[in-house]
Scaffold this motif. Structure first.
Motif, PDB file in Angstrom:
ATOM      1  N   HIS A  19       0.791  -1.218   0.000  1.00 25.39           N
ATOM      2  CA  HIS A  19       0.000   0.000   0.000  1.00 25.39           C
ATOM      3  C   HIS A  19       0.834   1.283   0.000  1.00 25.39           C
ATOM      4  O   HIS A  19       0.436   2.277  -0.623  1.00 25.39           O
ATOM      5  CB  HIS A  19      -0.988  -0.028   1.157  1.00 25.39           C
ATOM      6  CG  HIS A  19      -1.940  -1.182   1.074  1.00 25.39           C
ATOM      7  ND1 HIS A  19      -2.794  -1.349   0.000  1.00 25.39           N
ATOM      8  CD2 HIS A  19      -2.143  -2.249   1.898  1.00 25.39           C
ATOM      9  CE1 HIS A  19      -3.495  -2.470   0.183  1.00 25.39           C
ATOM     10  NE2 HIS A  19      -3.116  -3.015   1.313  1.00 25.39           N
ATOM     11  N   ASN A  22       2.070   1.730  -3.517  1.00 24.66           N
ATOM     12  CA  ASN A  22       0.937   2.067  -4.382  1.00 24.66           C
ATOM     13  C   ASN A  22       0.577   3.548  -4.265  1.00 24.66           C
ATOM     14  O   ASN A  22       0.352   4.230  -5.275  1.00 24.66           O
ATOM     15  CB  ASN A  22      -0.287   1.225  -4.002  1.00 24.66           C
ATOM     16  CG  ASN A  22      -0.179  -0.219  -4.435  1.00 24.66           C
ATOM     17  OD1 ASN A  22       0.647  -0.570  -5.277  1.00 24.66           O
ATOM     18  ND2 ASN A  22      -1.004  -1.068  -3.860  1.00 24.66           N
ATOM     19  N   ALA A  23       0.515   4.030  -3.042  1.00 25.51           N
ATOM     20  CA  ALA A  23       0.127   5.424  -2.826  1.00 25.51           C
ATOM     21  C   ALA A  23       1.160   6.371  -3.436  1.00 25.51           C
ATOM     22  O   ALA A  23       0.810   7.388  -4.053  1.00 25.51           O
ATOM     23  CB  ALA A  23      -0.037   5.700  -1.333  1.00 25.51           C
ATOM     24  N   ARG A  24       2.426   6.029  -3.269  1.00 15.78           N
ATOM     25  CA  ARG A  24       3.483   6.879  -3.824  1.00 15.78           C
ATOM     26  C   ARG A  24       3.411   6.913  -5.335  1.00 15.78           C
ATOM     27  O   ARG A  24       3.521   7.977  -5.963  1.00 15.78           O
ATOM     28  CB  ARG A  24       4.848   6.347  -3.366  1.00 15.78           C
ATOM     29  CG  ARG A  24       6.036   7.137  -3.896  1.00 15.78           C
ATOM     30  CD  ARG A  24       7.340   6.615  -3.320  1.00 15.78           C
ATOM     31  NE  ARG A  24       7.551   5.217  -3.654  1.00 15.78           N
ATOM     32  CZ  ARG A  24       8.046   4.799  -4.822  1.00 15.78           C
ATOM     33  NH1 ARG A  24       8.357   5.685  -5.772  1.00 15.78           N
ATOM     34  NH2 ARG A  24       8.240   3.514  -5.049  1.00 15.78           N
ATOM     35  N   ALA A  27       0.345   8.810  -6.717  1.00 15.81           N
ATOM     36  CA  ALA A  27       0.472  10.265  -6.607  1.00 15.81           C
ATOM     37  C   ALA A  27       1.081  10.877  -7.866  1.00 15.81           C
ATOM     38  O   ALA A  27       0.870  12.059  -8.157  1.00 15.81           O
ATOM     39  CB  ALA A  27       1.310  10.624  -5.387  1.00 15.81           C
ATOM     40  N   ALA A 321      -3.803  -1.342  -5.694  1.00 16.14           N
ATOM     41  CA  ALA A 321      -3.723   0.122  -5.835  1.00 16.14           C
ATOM     42  C   ALA A 321      -5.056   0.703  -6.258  1.00 16.14           C
ATOM     43  O   ALA A 321      -5.511   1.720  -5.713  1.00 16.14           O
ATOM     44  CB  ALA A 321      -2.641   0.488  -6.845  1.00 16.14           C
ATOM     45  N   ARG A 324      -7.648   1.428  -3.584  1.00 13.39           N
ATOM     46  CA  ARG A 324      -7.480   2.581  -2.697  1.00 13.39           C
ATOM     47  C   ARG A 324      -7.237   3.874  -3.490  1.00 13.39           C
ATOM     48  O   ARG A 324      -6.678   4.830  -2.959  1.00 13.39           O
ATOM     49  CB  ARG A 324      -6.325   2.337  -1.726  1.00 13.39           C
ATOM     50  CG  ARG A 324      -6.549   1.192  -0.762  1.00 13.39           C
ATOM     51  CD  ARG A 324      -5.590   1.274   0.409  1.00 13.39           C
ATOM     52  NE  ARG A 324      -5.690   0.120   1.282  1.00 13.39           N
ATOM     53  CZ  ARG A 324      -5.092   0.032   2.477  1.00 13.39           C
ATOM     54  NH1 ARG A 324      -4.363   1.054   2.920  1.00 13.39           N
ATOM     55  NH2 ARG A 324      -5.217  -1.049   3.219  1.00 13.39           N
ATOM     56  N   ASP A 325      -7.653   3.885  -4.720  1.00 10.33           N
ATOM     57  CA  ASP A 325      -7.468   5.076  -5.554  1.00 10.33           C
ATOM     58  C   ASP A 325      -8.413   6.180  -5.069  1.00 10.33           C
ATOM     59  O   ASP A 325      -9.631   6.078  -5.221  1.00 10.33           O
ATOM     60  CB  ASP A 325      -7.760   4.722  -7.008  1.00 10.33           C
ATOM     61  CG  ASP A 325      -7.529   5.879  -7.959  1.00 10.33           C
ATOM     62  OD1 ASP A 325      -7.202   6.992  -7.480  1.00 10.33           O
ATOM     63  OD2 ASP A 325      -7.677   5.677  -9.184  1.00 10.33           O
ATOM     64  N   ASP A 334      -8.331   5.123   2.095  1.00 12.94           N
ATOM     65  CA  ASP A 334      -7.478   4.302   2.960  1.00 12.94           C
ATOM     66  C   ASP A 334      -8.203   3.781   4.192  1.00 12.94           C
ATOM     67  O   ASP A 334      -7.639   2.990   4.946  1.00 12.94           O
ATOM     68  CB  ASP A 334      -6.259   5.106   3.421  1.00 12.94           C
ATOM     69  CG  ASP A 334      -5.199   5.219   2.338  1.00 12.94           C
ATOM     70  OD1 ASP A 334      -5.209   4.380   1.409  1.00 12.94           O
ATOM     71  OD2 ASP A 334      -4.367   6.135   2.423  1.00 12.94           O
TER      72      ASP A 334
END
Length: 408
Positions: A19, A22-24, A27, A321, A324-325, A334
């Motif tokens: 996670h 994925n978040a990085r 972005a 990913a 949690r988009d 999240d």
């Protein structure tokens, strides 16, 4: 490769929670260049809408003859992801071949046929919960070993007519085939052993046919070789064994972890304010058991959300990913919230696929997980996960833990 302004992300063969990465990556955009084991260049489609678009494109193939690096001999025989690309079955077939192979097994997974399995799944669940309590003995017990694994491997084993004596070996080999940190010799040895074992299973069903899917597939092969070759038979069995239990195992384990970490959400379920199917759907979105699924290949240079993916590039579907988009699931993407699927306008997750290759076993996985969670927490309402640092599976394809110590 014009897919992102950031450097390629080097996927960790040892796996771990996806996670943060994925978040990085999200972005910077919904499509990211990645480096696979063996320095193979690829792409991950991570954004929900971009992935939905990509999975529905007619100019994207599953057949490995479109995989440029493999076709050109630039990938070694023992590459850890080679089985995903080359196994002969519906996940690597396109067009008429895909429809032919899918039709041979689809009848076993209709809602009606799955519902007929409910009493057996409930009985297996009850027996496993008895065994879980015995194994715990008032202390800590591994929920994966005693519950989350034996339920789905038992169900798919019975569906395929695979004797119980083979099931532990099948899971061990499946685990090696899904792993992304194994060496060439181990990969090839696991492949050989799996093919040999499934060939023995098929030979046994040919001699003693039963009311199971393997016997039905063998009958189709023997009736008309054009419908199913021997290689496709073994490939289909392999896919059914791996997909038929690995995803559900991860789903159950991830849901238990999520609910134990969010007791307020568990309370909504136990007091009837939310249903257990809601917990299953939110787990699929929030902590998808399949993180990066290989492979699809553009048959021509392809533009997805402004990013160009060159023809023949291996592309991974970033299910964890996409779940949690925030562009689709909101600023609280999240947050684990079992009431989310019932919100007006709530987006549907993509964690079981989309389009022509949507997971055939989705109704069965959902039923197994719903029964497992409801019975588990009804019987052990104070169940807790005392450890916070848990061993993850050695795979960036799968997303779950190897063991889940719980206190009942």
């Amino acid at each position: 490769m014009n897919t992102s302004s950031v450097p390629p992300h080097r996927l960790n063969p040892a796996g771990g929670s996806p996670h943060a990465d994925n978040a990085r990556l999200l972005a910077h955009g919904p499509v990211a260049p990645v480096v696979l084991p063996g320095e193979v260049e690829g792409v991950a489609v991570l954004g929900h809408e971009a992935l939905k678009d990509f999975l529905s494109r007619a100019d994207v193939a599953k057949d490995a003859r479109h995989f440029a690096a493999l076709r050109d001999g630039r990938i070694a025989a023992g590459w850890p992801l080679r089985t995903f690309a080359t196994v002969r079955g519906m996940t690597t077939a396109d067009g008429a071949d895909h429809r032919r192979l899918r039709s041979l097994v689809s009848k076993a997974f209709t809602a009606r046929r799955v519902e007929l399995l409910r009493p057996r799944v409930e009985a297996m669940t009850a027996d496993l919960l008895d065994g879980l309590e015995r194994a715990a003995g008032g202390g800590v017990v591994d929920l994966v070993r005693h519950f989350a694994l034996p339920l789905p491997i038992g169900v798919i084993g019975e569906l395929l007519g695979i004797d119980a004596e083979y099931r532990d070996t099948l899971h061990r080999l499946s685990d090696r085939l899904v792993a992304t940190d194994v060496g060439p010799e181990e990969v090839m040895a696991a492949n050989r052993e799996m093919v040999a074992l499934l060939s023995a299973v098929a030979a046994g069903r040919a001699e003693r046919p039963g009311d199971d899917l393997t016997s039905a597939l063998i009958a189709a092969r023997d009736e008309d070789g054009d419908r199913l070759s021997q290689e496709e038979l073994i490939g289909t069995l392999l896919l059914m064994v791996v997909a038929g239990h690995e995803t559900t195992l991860g789903l159950i384990a991830n849901a238990v972890r999520a609910l134990c970490a969010h007791r307020d959400q568990l309370a909504l379920l136990t007091n009837g304010e939310a249903g257990w199917p809601d917990a299953v759907e939110e787990t699929l979105r929030w902590d998808a058991p399949v993180s990066l699924f290989p492979f699809r290949y553009p048959v021509r240079d392809l533009t997805v959300d402004g990013a160009v993916i060159p023809q023949g590039t291996p592309v991974l579907a970033g299910y964890s990913a996409a779940g949690r988009d925030p562009a689709v699931h909101g600023p609280d993407a999240d947050r684990f919230d079992v009431t989310r699927p019932r919100r007006p306008g709530a987006a549907r997750h993509l964690s079981l696929g989309y389009g022509a290759h949507f997971c055939l076993g989705a109704p069965l996985a959902r039923m197994e997980a719903t029964i497992a969670l409801a019975r588990l927490f009804t019987r052990f309402p104070d169940l807790d996960v005392p450890e916070t640092r848990l061993p993850y599976r050695s795979s960036f394809v799968g997303n779950s833990v190897r063991a889940l110590p719980v206190r009942l």
